[in-house]
Design an enzyme around this catalytic site. Structure first.
Site, short mmCIF file in Angstrom:
data_model
loop_
_atom_site.label_atom_id
_atom_site.label_comp_id
_atom_site.label_asym_id
_atom_site.label_seq_id
_atom_site.Cartn_x
_atom_site.Cartn_y
_atom_site.Cartn_z
N CYS A 126 -4.96 1.91 -3.27
CA CYS A 126 -4.82 1.47 -1.89
C CYS A 126 -6.09 1.41 -0.86
CB CYS A 126 -3.72 2.69 -1.23
SG CYS A 126 -2.16 2.60 -1.95
C1 BEZ Z 1 -3.06 4.13 -5.83
O1 BEZ Z 1 -3.10 3.56 -4.64
O2 BEZ Z 1 -3.82 4.26 -6.52
C2 BEZ Z 1 -1.65 4.40 -6.34
C3 BEZ Z 1 -0.41 5.04 -5.48
C4 BEZ Z 1 0.43 5.17 -5.92
C5 BEZ Z 1 0.98 5.11 -7.44
C6 BEZ Z 1 0.04 4.34 -7.96
C7 BEZ Z 1 -1.08 4.23 -7.60
#
Ligand code: BEZ
Length: 210
Positions: free
Chosen positions: A45
């Protein structure tokens, strides 16, 4: 109820990192990319929200406003933004919706229980100035999106609206378009440049820019 292409994007009022907004008023007469992410302070994210900020001139060129959402609080959004900015060498100026009670996420079907029911998946809605949903995409939590593809689709939608044409596989702005099936090839030659007929139903051409 599942939101479908052509539906009016549901309106809502919410807190964001840039203050309270009423969604339809905020959209105004712009195009909008409304996208959700699973959680603040997570790696994928952080790269995605930074990329959207880096593309600010590309959104503006097309009359598009980006807006993000997660079920985190506004305080979390505000304390995460400096990380996004420093990691991606950019400045997040677009709003991030704080939706801790999941009202907006549920309105837009952004929570897919098979991917976990406590946070949103990576949904994308492209919304036009009439507030109509023109594109939906859903990515799993583990996969960062390609925002160049979202810009490409917006170019294709805006071209389709402006010139009443379709666009072929992998089309990019400036490439040849597909002549609509409702007009004859003779009519197409009057309206477009460089018309080529592969089959009666597959004609390519260039838009004549006045
Ligand atoms: C991420 O943004 O890295 C992420 C967030 C939730 C689940 C898997 C990855």
């Amino acid at each position: 109820m599942t939101l479908m292409l052509g539906d009016v994007a549901p309106d809502f009022t919410t807190e964001t990192s840039a203050g309270e907004i009423s969604f339809h008023d905020w959209v105004g007469d712009s195009w909008v990319v409304f996208f959700s992410h699973p959680a603040d302070f997570t790696p994928v994210c952080t790269t995605e929200l930074g990329r959207v900020a880096q593309l600010s001139e590309e959104w503006a060129k097309r009359g598009v406003k980006p807006i993000a959402l997660s079920v985190d609080s506004n305080e979390e959004h505000i304390s995460w933004i400096p990380d996004i900015n420093s990691y991606n060498n950019t400045t997040v100026e677009y709003p991030i919706i704080a939706d801790p009670d999941k009202t907006v996420a549920e309105l837009y079907d952004m929570i897919h229980p098979n991917e976990g029911d406590t946070s949103s998946v990576r949904s994308v809605f492209v919304i036009d100035p009439f507030k109509k949903i023109r594109l939906t995409m859903t990515y799993p939590k583990s996969t960062g999106r390609n925002f160049d593809e979202i810009l490409r689709v917006i170019d294709a939608l805006q071209t389709a609206d402006r010139a009443e044409v379709a666009t072929p596989v992998d089309w990019k702005d400036g490439d040849k378009i597909i002549v609509p099936t409702g007009i004859t090839t003779a009519e197409a030659r009057e309206r477009f440049d460089d018309v080529e007929e592969a089959f009666p139903y597959l004609r390519t051409a260039r838009i004549r820019e006045n």
